[in-house]
Design a protein around this motif. Structure first.
Motif, PDB file in Angstrom:
ATOM      1  N   TRP A  25      -2.475   1.296  11.715  1.00  0.00           N
ATOM      2  CA  TRP A  25      -3.363   0.247  12.204  1.00  0.00           C
ATOM      3  C   TRP A  25      -2.882  -1.138  11.780  1.00  0.00           C
ATOM      4  O   TRP A  25      -2.938  -2.094  12.560  1.00  0.00           O
ATOM      5  CB  TRP A  25      -4.777   0.500  11.677  1.00  0.00           C
ATOM      6  CG  TRP A  25      -5.757  -0.564  12.036  1.00  0.00           C
ATOM      7  CD1 TRP A  25      -6.204  -0.889  13.285  1.00  0.00           C
ATOM      8  CD2 TRP A  25      -6.403  -1.466  11.132  1.00  0.00           C
ATOM      9  NE1 TRP A  25      -7.090  -1.931  13.217  1.00  0.00           N
ATOM     10  CE2 TRP A  25      -7.241  -2.302  11.913  1.00  0.00           C
ATOM     11  CE3 TRP A  25      -6.371  -1.634   9.756  1.00  0.00           C
ATOM     12  CZ2 TRP A  25      -8.022  -3.304  11.337  1.00  0.00           C
ATOM     13  CZ3 TRP A  25      -7.164  -2.629   9.185  1.00  0.00           C
ATOM     14  CH2 TRP A  25      -7.971  -3.441   9.976  1.00  0.00           C
ATOM     15  N   LEU A  26      -2.358  -1.256  10.565  1.00  0.00           N
ATOM     16  CA  LEU A  26      -1.897  -2.552  10.098  1.00  0.00           C
ATOM     17  C   LEU A  26      -0.679  -3.036  10.880  1.00  0.00           C
ATOM     18  O   LEU A  26      -0.600  -4.212  11.273  1.00  0.00           O
ATOM     19  CB  LEU A  26      -1.557  -2.482   8.609  1.00  0.00           C
ATOM     20  CG  LEU A  26      -2.723  -2.487   7.621  1.00  0.00           C
ATOM     21  CD1 LEU A  26      -2.225  -2.265   6.208  1.00  0.00           C
ATOM     22  CD2 LEU A  26      -3.504  -3.797   7.709  1.00  0.00           C
ATOM     23  N   ILE A  27       0.270  -2.161  11.128  1.00  0.00           N
ATOM     24  CA  ILE A  27       1.528  -2.587  11.742  1.00  0.00           C
ATOM     25  C   ILE A  27       1.393  -2.735  13.249  1.00  0.00           C
ATOM     26  O   ILE A  27       1.827  -3.734  13.832  1.00  0.00           O
ATOM     27  CB  ILE A  27       2.649  -1.599  11.380  1.00  0.00           C
ATOM     28  CG1 ILE A  27       2.904  -1.651   9.866  1.00  0.00           C
ATOM     29  CG2 ILE A  27       3.927  -1.924  12.142  1.00  0.00           C
ATOM     30  CD1 ILE A  27       3.906  -0.635   9.388  1.00  0.00           C
TER      31      ILE A  27
ATOM     32  N   LEU B   4       0.829  -1.217   0.000  1.00  0.00           N
ATOM     33  CA  LEU B   4       0.000   0.000   0.000  1.00  0.00           C
ATOM     34  C   LEU B   4       0.856   1.257   0.000  1.00  0.00           C
ATOM     35  O   LEU B   4       0.434   2.295  -0.527  1.00  0.00           O
ATOM     36  CB  LEU B   4      -0.928  -0.020   1.221  1.00  0.00           C
ATOM     37  CG  LEU B   4      -1.979  -1.136   1.245  1.00  0.00           C
ATOM     38  CD1 LEU B   4      -2.810  -1.056   2.520  1.00  0.00           C
ATOM     39  CD2 LEU B   4      -2.882  -1.070   0.018  1.00  0.00           C
ATOM     40  N   LEU B   5       2.068   1.176   0.583  1.00  0.00           N
ATOM     41  CA  LEU B   5       2.978   2.320   0.546  1.00  0.00           C
ATOM     42  C   LEU B   5       3.351   2.668  -0.890  1.00  0.00           C
ATOM     43  O   LEU B   5       3.385   3.848  -1.266  1.00  0.00           O
ATOM     44  CB  LEU B   5       4.229   2.016   1.360  1.00  0.00           C
ATOM     45  CG  LEU B   5       5.378   3.033   1.254  1.00  0.00           C
ATOM     46  CD1 LEU B   5       4.950   4.375   1.837  1.00  0.00           C
ATOM     47  CD2 LEU B   5       6.626   2.515   1.951  1.00  0.00           C
ATOM     48  N   LEU B   6       3.642   1.657  -1.685  1.00  0.00           N
ATOM     49  CA  LEU B   6       3.988   1.908  -3.087  1.00  0.00           C
ATOM     50  C   LEU B   6       2.817   2.562  -3.826  1.00  0.00           C
ATOM     51  O   LEU B   6       3.010   3.452  -4.654  1.00  0.00           O
ATOM     52  CB  LEU B   6       4.391   0.600  -3.764  1.00  0.00           C
ATOM     53  CG  LEU B   6       5.577  -0.135  -3.135  1.00  0.00           C
ATOM     54  CD1 LEU B   6       5.843  -1.441  -3.873  1.00  0.00           C
ATOM     55  CD2 LEU B   6       6.816   0.738  -3.124  1.00  0.00           C
ATOM     56  N   ILE B   7       1.597   2.124  -3.505  1.00  0.00           N
ATOM     57  CA  ILE B   7       0.420   2.730  -4.149  1.00  0.00           C
ATOM     58  C   ILE B   7       0.238   4.165  -3.679  1.00  0.00           C
ATOM     59  O   ILE B   7      -0.105   5.054  -4.473  1.00  0.00           O
ATOM     60  CB  ILE B   7      -0.837   1.885  -3.845  1.00  0.00           C
ATOM     61  CG1 ILE B   7      -0.658   0.460  -4.392  1.00  0.00           C
ATOM     62  CG2 ILE B   7      -2.086   2.539  -4.425  1.00  0.00           C
ATOM     63  CD1 ILE B   7      -1.793  -0.480  -4.027  1.00  0.00           C
ATOM     64  N   ALA B   8       0.470   4.422  -2.381  1.00  0.00           N
ATOM     65  CA  ALA B   8       0.288   5.768  -1.848  1.00  0.00           C
ATOM     66  C   ALA B   8       1.346   6.731  -2.372  1.00  0.00           C
ATOM     67  O   ALA B   8       1.071   7.927  -2.557  1.00  0.00           O
ATOM     68  CB  ALA B   8       0.323   5.728  -0.315  1.00  0.00           C
ATOM     69  N   LEU B   9       2.563   6.232  -2.619  1.00  0.00           N
ATOM     70  CA  LEU B   9       3.633   7.101  -3.118  1.00  0.00           C
ATOM     71  C   LEU B   9       3.518   7.387  -4.606  1.00  0.00           C
ATOM     72  O   LEU B   9       4.093   8.375  -5.091  1.00  0.00           O
ATOM     73  CB  LEU B   9       4.995   6.464  -2.838  1.00  0.00           C
ATOM     74  CG  LEU B   9       5.466   6.438  -1.390  1.00  0.00           C
ATOM     75  CD1 LEU B   9       6.811   5.731  -1.288  1.00  0.00           C
ATOM     76  CD2 LEU B   9       5.572   7.836  -0.819  1.00  0.00           C
ATOM     77  N   ALA B  10       2.798   6.544  -5.324  1.00  0.00           N
ATOM     78  CA  ALA B  10       2.737   6.680  -6.784  1.00  0.00           C
ATOM     79  C   ALA B  10       2.269   8.057  -7.239  1.00  0.00           C
ATOM     80  O   ALA B  10       2.927   8.697  -8.063  1.00  0.00           O
ATOM     81  CB  ALA B  10       1.860   5.576  -7.372  1.00  0.00           C
TER      82      ALA B  10
ATOM     83  N   VAL C  40      -4.811   9.134   3.456  1.00  0.00           N
ATOM     84  CA  VAL C  40      -5.355   8.149   4.393  1.00  0.00           C
ATOM     85  C   VAL C  40      -4.309   7.100   4.778  1.00  0.00           C
ATOM     86  O   VAL C  40      -4.373   6.517   5.870  1.00  0.00           O
ATOM     87  CB  VAL C  40      -6.599   7.472   3.767  1.00  0.00           C
ATOM     88  CG1 VAL C  40      -7.143   6.359   4.666  1.00  0.00           C
ATOM     89  CG2 VAL C  40      -7.683   8.506   3.513  1.00  0.00           C
ATOM     90  N   TYR C  41      -3.316   6.872   3.914  1.00  0.00           N
ATOM     91  CA  TYR C  41      -2.389   5.760   4.111  1.00  0.00           C
ATOM     92  C   TYR C  41      -1.675   5.755   5.464  1.00  0.00           C
ATOM     93  O   TYR C  41      -1.573   4.690   6.089  1.00  0.00           O
ATOM     94  CB  TYR C  41      -1.351   5.727   2.979  1.00  0.00           C
ATOM     95  CG  TYR C  41      -0.263   4.727   3.253  1.00  0.00           C
ATOM     96  CD1 TYR C  41      -0.484   3.370   3.077  1.00  0.00           C
ATOM     97  CD2 TYR C  41       0.983   5.133   3.751  1.00  0.00           C
ATOM     98  CE1 TYR C  41       0.501   2.441   3.359  1.00  0.00           C
ATOM     99  CE2 TYR C  41       1.967   4.210   4.026  1.00  0.00           C
ATOM    100  CZ  TYR C  41       1.723   2.868   3.827  1.00  0.00           C
ATOM    101  OH  TYR C  41       2.689   1.946   4.126  1.00  0.00           O
ATOM    102  N   PRO C  42      -1.126   6.889   5.960  1.00  0.00           N
ATOM    103  CA  PRO C  42      -0.399   6.805   7.246  1.00  0.00           C
ATOM    104  C   PRO C  42      -1.240   6.230   8.372  1.00  0.00           C
ATOM    105  O   PRO C  42      -0.727   5.452   9.197  1.00  0.00           O
ATOM    106  CB  PRO C  42      -0.010   8.269   7.516  1.00  0.00           C
ATOM    107  CG  PRO C  42       0.019   8.901   6.167  1.00  0.00           C
ATOM    108  CD  PRO C  42      -1.060   8.244   5.384  1.00  0.00           C
ATOM    109  N   PHE C  43      -2.509   6.555   8.419  1.00  0.00           N
ATOM    110  CA  PHE C  43      -3.378   6.040   9.480  1.00  0.00           C
ATOM    111  C   PHE C  43      -3.686   4.560   9.264  1.00  0.00           C
ATOM    112  O   PHE C  43      -3.741   3.784  10.226  1.00  0.00           O
ATOM    113  CB  PHE C  43      -4.666   6.865   9.519  1.00  0.00           C
ATOM    114  CG  PHE C  43      -4.427   8.335   9.631  1.00  0.00           C
ATOM    115  CD1 PHE C  43      -4.217   8.927  10.864  1.00  0.00           C
ATOM    116  CD2 PHE C  43      -4.396   9.136   8.494  1.00  0.00           C
ATOM    117  CE1 PHE C  43      -3.982  10.289  10.966  1.00  0.00           C
ATOM    118  CE2 PHE C  43      -4.163  10.495   8.595  1.00  0.00           C
ATOM    119  CZ  PHE C  43      -3.951  11.067   9.829  1.00  0.00           C
TER     120      PHE C  43
END
Length: 432
Positions: free
Chosen positions: A150-152, A120-126, A143-146
């Motif tokens: 939660w995932l980690i 998801l990080l790669l998708i958020a950085l794209a 939204v990704y940082p939040f």
């Protein structure tokens, strides 16, 4: 009678003569070797010396790698199989790969969570890195940082939701109050976010759960290369905007703001990062309320972010100084106020000029995340120096583990470098 008298009209060609192929020495590999490796006597000598050095390294390294063992459970078994021959014991990588990547305490059945967060990080950085993509994708970037938190770390899903709502309310308050006064918008947004988080904390008591509950993982259980990636991405993302603010503050006409930024930048740049990490580990908790238990990961993020922001501020200040004075005068002639001039004219050009320096700081910062091992955080290097080499099975294995760590860091840093070069070409940083 001569031939000339019999044929008084000269012959005129009716077709183009076919092109002759260039000489062999001016085409292909021969041309490249001659121009790049043996163009003159000094270059020829250096080429021969480099080839000799390369041969010496490969003749000793390749047999060691090709004779490597991958299937044993200890160093002693590797040595028994090698029976005195030169060979690597790569079995330590196959046996301890999970500890090298995730640490030795992260739940093994939950590895899918950091893996999903990485994807998801790669998708958020794209949409941030490749600005040709639709701008609508930036909503997921916000939204990704939040979601990654939660995932980690796990826990109740409502915790990151409340945090996201607090930031959203703060942004709305800043946009509304900032029209009249920047200070009012800044402090008003902070108050609004704190109020939302306080109310959310009362609505989600400790120990509460919801249908989207993930098993909680404390920060002390994070480790391996995952910890390096988390620190690198988080600190770089936070230090760039903070560095821009410090660079602008250092050029401010208000003496108080200017000298605060100057003192901060010069102090942080004059102190080694390892000293700041010890401060984060031992002393930083005294700056928070007595009943507040500030996580070590958060304290390390604060210190590394402040450290890298000071260096990025100097890089951006160089970019601002490189702009001709006419750019500032052009902004004034258009009737733009200071925020508009910086956002629309000055900063876009200064950031383009500063790309190499910012990337240099980012690469150095990512490599410096290995220093957290000195404060008992088991990152990739900490795992190698600590639990793995301390075990009786793998005590004495160095080159295999350190080579694996070097390979991981090289892949990430080389990728950052290649992206920066592409971005420079795309934005025509050289102003050709």
């Amino acid at each position: 009678m001569s031939d000339k008298q019999n044929n008084p009209i000269a012959f005129v060609a009716t077709s183009v003569i076919p092109e002759s192929p260039p000489p062999a020495r001016d085409t292909g590999a021969y041309k490249w070797v001659r121009e790049n490796l043996f163009s003159n006597i000094p270059n020829s000598i250096l080429t021969l010396l480099s080839l000799a050095l390369l041969y010496s390294l490969l003749s000793n390294t390749l047999p060691w790698m090709l004779n490597g063992i991958w299937t044993t459970s200890s160093l002693a078994e590797c040595r028994e199989i090698l029976d005195g021959k030169s060979g690597a014991c790569f079995s330590v990588l196959t046996e301890r790969w999970n500890q090298l990547l995730y640490g030795f305490k992260y739940p093994t059945d939950q590895y899918w969570r950091p893996n999903l967060a990485l994807v998801l990080l790669l998708i958020a950085l794209a949409p941030v890195l490749f600005f040709d993509l639709p701008r609508k994708l930036l909503a997921f970037t916000v939204v990704y940082p939040f979601l990654a938190f939660w995932l980690i770390w796990g826990g109740a899903f409502m915790v990151p939701v409340v945090a996201l709502v607090g930031f959203a309310v703060a942004a709305v308050v800043f946009q509304y109050l900032g029209k009249s006064s920047f200070a009012a918008g800044f402090f008003g947004s902070i108050v609004a976010a704190l109020v939302i988080w306080k109310i959310g904390g009362m609505l989600i008591p400790e120990g509460a759960s919801d249908t989207a509950m993930l098993s909680a993982v404390p920060s002390r259980d994070l480790g391996g290369f995952m910890l390096n990636m988390m620190l690198g991405v988080t600190c770089v993302s936070l230090s760039v905007p903070l560095g821009i603010a410090l660079a602008l503050g250092r050029q401010s006409s208000m003496p108080l703001i200017k000298w605060i930024c100057v003192v901060f930048i010069e102090f942080v740049r004059g102190v080694p990062l390892i000293t700041l990490l010890f401060v984060a580990s031992v002393m930083l908790s005294y700056f928070f309320p007595p009943d507040a238990s500030v996580d070590l990961f958060l304290r390390v993020v604060i210190m590394i972010t402040l450290f890298s922001a000071a260096y990025i501020a100097e890089v951006i200040r160089g970019g601002l100084a490189a702009l001709p004075k006419g750019q500032y005068e052009a902004a004034d002639s258009l009737g733009l106020d200071y925020p508009q001039a910086m956002r629309l004219i000055i900063l876009p050009q200064a950031l383009k000029i500063s790309i190499p320096g910012i990337v240099n700081v980012a690469v150095g910062l990512f490599k410096d995340t290995t220093l957290v091992s000195v404060i008992s955080m088991f990152d990739l290097v900490g795992m190698i120096r600590g639990p793995i080499l301390a075990s009786t099975e793998w005590n004495g294995v160095y080159w295999e583990l350190l080579g694996f760590a070097a390979l991981l860091f090289f892949i990430v840093c080389y990728g950052i470098s290649q992206y920066s070069q592409w971005l420079e070409r795309r934005l025509a940083t050289g102003h050709r």
